[in-house]
Motif scaffolding. Structure first.
Motif, PDB file in Angstrom:
ATOM      1  N   LEU A   1       0.941  -1.301   0.087  1.00  0.00           N
ATOM      2  CA  LEU A   1       0.099   0.017  -0.031  1.00  0.00           C
ATOM      3  C   LEU A   1       0.743   1.173   0.002  1.00  0.00           C
ATOM      4  CD1 LEU A   1      -2.800  -0.829   2.506  1.00  0.00           C
ATOM      5  CD2 LEU A   1      -3.042  -0.772   0.067  1.00  0.00           C
ATOM      6  N   ALA A   2       1.864   1.252   0.627  1.00  0.00           N
ATOM      7  CA  ALA A   2       2.997   2.216   0.758  1.00  0.00           C
ATOM      8  C   ALA A   2       3.296   2.353  -0.821  1.00  0.00           C
ATOM      9  CB  ALA A   2       3.971   2.129   1.841  1.00  0.00           C
ATOM     10  N   SER A   3       3.875   1.678  -1.396  1.00  0.00           N
ATOM     11  CA  SER A   3       4.475   1.847  -2.694  1.00  0.00           C
ATOM     12  C   SER A   3       3.317   2.354  -3.628  1.00  0.00           C
ATOM     13  CB  SER A   3       5.044   0.684  -3.362  1.00  0.00           C
ATOM     14  OG  SER A   3       3.911  -0.624  -3.065  1.00  0.00           O
ATOM     15  N   THR A   4       1.849   1.945  -3.561  1.00  0.00           N
ATOM     16  CA  THR A   4       0.708   2.249  -4.176  1.00  0.00           C
ATOM     17  C   THR A   4       0.540   3.736  -4.023  1.00  0.00           C
ATOM     18  OG1 THR A   4      -0.009   0.097  -4.221  1.00  0.00           O
ATOM     19  CG2 THR A   4      -1.412   1.857  -4.917  1.00  0.00           C
ATOM     20  N   ALA A   5       0.547   4.079  -2.966  1.00  0.00           N
ATOM     21  CA  ALA A   5       0.368   5.646  -2.470  1.00  0.00           C
ATOM     22  C   ALA A   5       1.379   6.437  -2.927  1.00  0.00           C
ATOM     23  CB  ALA A   5       0.345   5.836  -1.029  1.00  0.00           C
ATOM     24  N   LEU A   6       2.584   6.018  -2.677  1.00  0.00           N
ATOM     25  CA  LEU A   6       3.847   6.742  -3.654  1.00  0.00           C
ATOM     26  C   LEU A   6       3.652   6.906  -5.018  1.00  0.00           C
ATOM     27  CD1 LEU A   6       6.512   8.236  -2.689  1.00  0.00           C
ATOM     28  CD2 LEU A   6       7.595   6.353  -3.058  1.00  0.00           C
ATOM     29  N   LYS A   7       3.212   5.981  -5.654  1.00  0.00           N
ATOM     30  CA  LYS A   7       3.209   6.192  -7.189  1.00  0.00           C
ATOM     31  C   LYS A   7       1.982   6.983  -7.541  1.00  0.00           C
ATOM     32  CE  LYS A   7       2.723   3.105 -11.113  1.00  0.00           C
ATOM     33  NZ  LYS A   7       1.616   3.939 -11.754  1.00  0.00           N
ATOM     34  N   TRP A   8       0.886   6.949  -6.604  1.00  0.00           N
ATOM     35  CA  TRP A   8      -0.301   7.699  -7.120  1.00  0.00           C
ATOM     36  C   TRP A   8       0.164   9.365  -6.673  1.00  0.00           C
ATOM     37  CZ3 TRP A   8      -3.054  11.072  -3.847  1.00  0.00           C
ATOM     38  CH2 TRP A   8      -4.164  11.658  -4.404  1.00  0.00           C
ATOM     39  N   LEU A   9       0.919   9.254  -5.620  1.00  0.00           N
ATOM     40  CA  LEU A   9       1.462  10.696  -5.318  1.00  0.00           C
ATOM     41  C   LEU A   9       2.334  11.483  -6.323  1.00  0.00           C
ATOM     42  CD1 LEU A   9       2.152  10.638  -1.691  1.00  0.00           C
ATOM     43  CD2 LEU A   9       0.397  11.884  -2.599  1.00  0.00           C
ATOM     44  N   LYS A  10       3.167  10.680  -7.250  1.00  0.00           N
ATOM     45  CA  LYS A  10       4.100  11.070  -8.194  1.00  0.00           C
ATOM     46  C   LYS A  10       3.423  11.357  -9.223  1.00  0.00           C
ATOM     47  CE  LYS A  10       8.235   8.438  -6.547  1.00  0.00           C
ATOM     48  NZ  LYS A  10       9.069   7.531  -6.962  1.00  0.00           N
ATOM     49  N   ASP A  11       2.350  10.512  -9.574  1.00  0.00           N
ATOM     50  CA  ASP A  11       1.628  10.730 -11.050  1.00  0.00           C
ATOM     51  C   ASP A  11       0.461  11.612 -10.867  1.00  0.00           C
ATOM     52  OD1 ASP A  11       2.888   8.449 -11.845  1.00  0.00           O
ATOM     53  OD2 ASP A  11       1.398   7.149 -11.484  1.00  0.00           O
ATOM     54  N   THR A  12      -0.030  11.860  -9.665  1.00  0.00           N
ATOM     55  CA  THR A  12      -1.308  12.818  -9.736  1.00  0.00           C
ATOM     56  C   THR A  12      -0.791  14.114  -9.051  1.00  0.00           C
ATOM     57  OG1 THR A  12      -2.171  11.813  -7.808  1.00  0.00           O
ATOM     58  CG2 THR A  12      -3.028  11.061 -10.000  1.00  0.00           C
ATOM     59  N   GLN A  13      -0.127  14.226  -8.221  1.00  0.00           N
ATOM     60  CA  GLN A  13      -0.008  15.396  -7.178  1.00  0.00           C
ATOM     61  C   GLN A  13       1.602  15.995  -7.370  1.00  0.00           C
ATOM     62  OE1 GLN A  13      -2.434  16.345  -5.129  1.00  0.00           O
ATOM     63  NE2 GLN A  13      -3.445  14.421  -6.030  1.00  0.00           N
ATOM     64  N   ASN A  14       1.568  17.166  -7.084  1.00  0.00           N
ATOM     65  CA  ASN A  14       2.613  17.944  -7.590  1.00  0.00           C
ATOM     66  C   ASN A  14       3.711  17.655  -6.236  1.00  0.00           C
ATOM     67  OD1 ASN A  14       1.938  18.835  -9.779  1.00  0.00           O
ATOM     68  ND2 ASN A  14       0.859  20.680  -8.973  1.00  0.00           N
ATOM     69  N   ILE A  15       4.311  16.596  -6.139  1.00  0.00           N
ATOM     70  CA  ILE A  15       5.223  16.323  -4.882  1.00  0.00           C
ATOM     71  C   ILE A  15       6.384  16.481  -5.267  1.00  0.00           C
ATOM     72  CG2 ILE A  15       5.413  13.666  -5.697  1.00  0.00           C
ATOM     73  CD1 ILE A  15       5.636  12.985  -2.798  1.00  0.00           C
ATOM     74  N   PRO A  16       7.147  17.433  -4.194  1.00  0.00           N
ATOM     75  CA  PRO A  16       8.494  17.619  -4.695  1.00  0.00           C
ATOM     76  C   PRO A  16       9.388  16.484  -4.734  1.00  0.00           C
ATOM     77  CG  PRO A  16       7.671  19.104  -2.680  1.00  0.00           C
ATOM     78  CD  PRO A  16       6.763  17.984  -2.816  1.00  0.00           C
ATOM     79  N   LYS A  17      10.464  16.636  -5.551  1.00  0.00           N
ATOM     80  CA  LYS A  17      11.242  15.460  -6.153  1.00  0.00           C
ATOM     81  C   LYS A  17      12.067  15.081  -5.093  1.00  0.00           C
ATOM     82  CE  LYS A  17      11.984  16.875 -11.089  1.00  0.00           C
ATOM     83  NZ  LYS A  17      12.948  17.226 -12.232  1.00  0.00           N
ATOM     84  N   ASN A  18      12.710  15.914  -4.092  1.00  0.00           N
ATOM     85  CA  ASN A  18      13.353  15.577  -2.829  1.00  0.00           C
ATOM     86  C   ASN A  18      12.839  14.776  -2.035  1.00  0.00           C
ATOM     87  OD1 ASN A  18      12.142  17.732  -2.256  1.00  0.00           O
ATOM     88  ND2 ASN A  18      13.625  18.829  -1.074  1.00  0.00           N
ATOM     89  N   LEU A  19      11.327  15.196  -1.867  1.00  0.00           N
ATOM     90  CA  LEU A  19      10.476  14.426  -0.785  1.00  0.00           C
ATOM     91  C   LEU A  19      10.157  13.029  -1.557  1.00  0.00           C
ATOM     92  CD1 LEU A  19       8.707  14.467   1.648  1.00  0.00           C
ATOM     93  CD2 LEU A  19       6.988  15.468   0.504  1.00  0.00           C
ATOM     94  N   ALA A  20       9.940  13.141  -2.691  1.00  0.00           N
ATOM     95  CA  ALA A  20       9.534  11.670  -3.327  1.00  0.00           C
ATOM     96  C   ALA A  20      10.887  10.587  -2.967  1.00  0.00           C
ATOM     97  CB  ALA A  20       9.128  11.783  -4.966  1.00  0.00           C
ATOM     98  N   ILE A  21      11.817  11.094  -3.230  1.00  0.00           N
ATOM     99  CA  ILE A  21      13.158  10.369  -3.335  1.00  0.00           C
ATOM    100  C   ILE A  21      13.574   9.771  -2.030  1.00  0.00           C
ATOM    101  CG2 ILE A  21      15.657  10.376  -3.622  1.00  0.00           C
ATOM    102  CD1 ILE A  21      15.282  12.389  -5.727  1.00  0.00           C
ATOM    103  N   LYS A  22      13.056  10.758  -0.846  1.00  0.00           N
ATOM    104  CA  LYS A  22      13.243  10.347   0.371  1.00  0.00           C
ATOM    105  C   LYS A  22      12.179   9.349   0.931  1.00  0.00           C
ATOM    106  CE  LYS A  22      15.190  10.902   4.676  1.00  0.00           C
ATOM    107  NZ  LYS A  22      16.595  10.719   4.569  1.00  0.00           N
ATOM    108  N   LEU A  23      10.904   9.372   0.298  1.00  0.00           N
ATOM    109  CA  LEU A  23       9.926   8.663   0.799  1.00  0.00           C
ATOM    110  C   LEU A  23      10.036   7.288  -0.015  1.00  0.00           C
ATOM    111  CD1 LEU A  23       6.623  10.712   0.612  1.00  0.00           C
ATOM    112  CD2 LEU A  23       7.956   9.983   2.585  1.00  0.00           C
ATOM    113  N   SER A  24      10.754   7.148  -1.167  1.00  0.00           N
ATOM    114  CA  SER A  24      10.906   5.929  -1.933  1.00  0.00           C
ATOM    115  C   SER A  24      12.087   5.278  -1.155  1.00  0.00           C
ATOM    116  CB  SER A  24      11.244   6.449  -3.398  1.00  0.00           C
ATOM    117  OG  SER A  24      10.556   7.046  -4.045  1.00  0.00           O
TER     118      SER A  24
END
Length: 354
Positions: free
Chosen positions: A157-180
């Motif tokens: 579920l965590a990986s699904t939520a992170l993928k959804w945030l990257k595709d649909t929301q304007n999540i900052p790149k540094n935050l996306a890398i840290k969460l990954s």
């Protein structure tokens, strides 16, 4: 009196009742000047504001059951209209249930409450005056959408939520890398997560509600109800009601049956006359236990039977004379003590010698 929505109403009292049929006709014409659908719309707006205020209050108090009930009432008052306050209430509902993940859900296709809250938060951008406050809540929503899943041990579920945030929301790149990185490790207790805890999200949203309610007051009906409740429970109002009720009862009694009030109250008291100068003597004698409780019942002596005499003689031959306690361990002797055994043995010895 000016009410919310810019509507002005005139207050009337009981003294302005029509005294003639012509006055009654004029008053009915004045009341028909305000159409009912305008009044209905105004009352509906007050009820919507009251329901919204109740939702916000239960959210701040963290009362989940009361919050869900108030949210249902607000939904019924909205009647399908997508107002701004209904969108805020829907956002609060997703945040309120954001930490709950059912056990039977699957990773693919499941949309968590915080993911929906993230989408709703983007539509509420115009309701936030402070840009830093908006960005802080956005970051907390992004992090908690992943952190809640990791806390429950659901990396899928965590990986699904992170993928959804990257595709649909304007999540900052540094935050996306840290969460990954955190999703790959499955670490929910990382120090980075401690700076974006779920309680911090609730505190930020509560601060946002305070700012919104200060700029958009919605408590007209609430304040009016509180004034009525306070006036009905105040001691002055109750005393006035008691006085009015007493006055009405006095007025209802005929004059010739009323009791005359005395200007001075005289109370007859008997004078104390001492019979002598001596102080009264107190009887210090105490009753004995027999006098207080009555005669005690006589003790009934237990007779020795030939069987007990034989048991006693066998015990003396076994343990020796004087060891009465050891004899009582072998036989109870119908509740007798060692002294009783000793006295009975003396009698048996006399009878044997004789």
């Amino acid at each position: 009196m000016t009410l919310p929505g810019g509507t002005t109403t005139t207050t009337t009292t009981m003294e302005s009742e029509p005294s003639s049929p012509r006055d009654a006709k004029n008053s009915s014409d004045d009341s028909s000047a305000v159409e009912f659908h305008h009044v209905n719309a105004l009352v509906s707006r007050w009820m919507l504001d009251f329901s919204f205020t109740s939702v916000c209050r239960h959210f701040k108090d963290d009362k989940l059951n009361d919050f869900d009930l108030a949210l249902k009432k607000l939904e019924a008052n909205c009647e399908g209209c997508m107002t701004q306050k209904w969108q805020i209430a829907a956002f609060l509902g997703r945040v309120m249930h954001g930490s709950q993940i059912p056990d039977e859900v699957e990773g693919e296709g499941y949309v968590m409450p915080l993911m929906v809250a993230t989408s709703l938060w983007r539509t509420l951008r115009d309701t936030v005056a402070d840009v830093e406050e908006y960005n802080a809540i956005s970051t907390l929503l992004h992090v908690q959408s992943v952190a809640v899943c990791l806390k429950e041990g659901r990396k899928d579920l965590a990986s699904t939520a992170l993928k959804w945030l990257k595709d649909t929301q304007n999540i900052p790149k540094n935050l996306a890398i840290k969460l990954s990185t955190l999703v790959v490790k499955g670490d929910s207790n990382h120090p980075y997560m401690r700076n974006f805890q779920y309680k911090h999200l609730l505190e930020k949203v509560q601060l946002y509600l305070d700012h919104f309610l200060a700029e958009n007051p919605s408590d007209f009906l609430l304040k009016a109800a509180m004034k009525v409740a306070q006036s009905s429970h105040s001691p002055d109002s109750s005393s006035q009601q008691d006085q009015s009720s007493s006055q009405t009862t006095e007025e209802s009694i005929p004059a010739f049956k009323r009791h005359k009030k005395r200007l001075f109250h005289f109370k007859k008291e008997e004078l104390w006359l001492p019979q002598s100068n001596q102080k009264p003597q107190k009887n210090s004698t105490r009753l004995s236990a027999k006098a207080a409780t009555g005669p005690l019942p006589k003790k009934v002596r237990k007779k020795w039977t030939p069987f007990l005499d034989e048991v006693l003689m066998k015990a003396v031959r076994k343990h020796g004379e004087g060891n009465w306690k050891l004899m009582l361990l072998d036989h109870n002797f119908n509740g007798r003590t060692g002294v009783m055994l000793k006295d009975r043995w003396r009698i048996l010895k006399r009878e044997t010698v004789a």
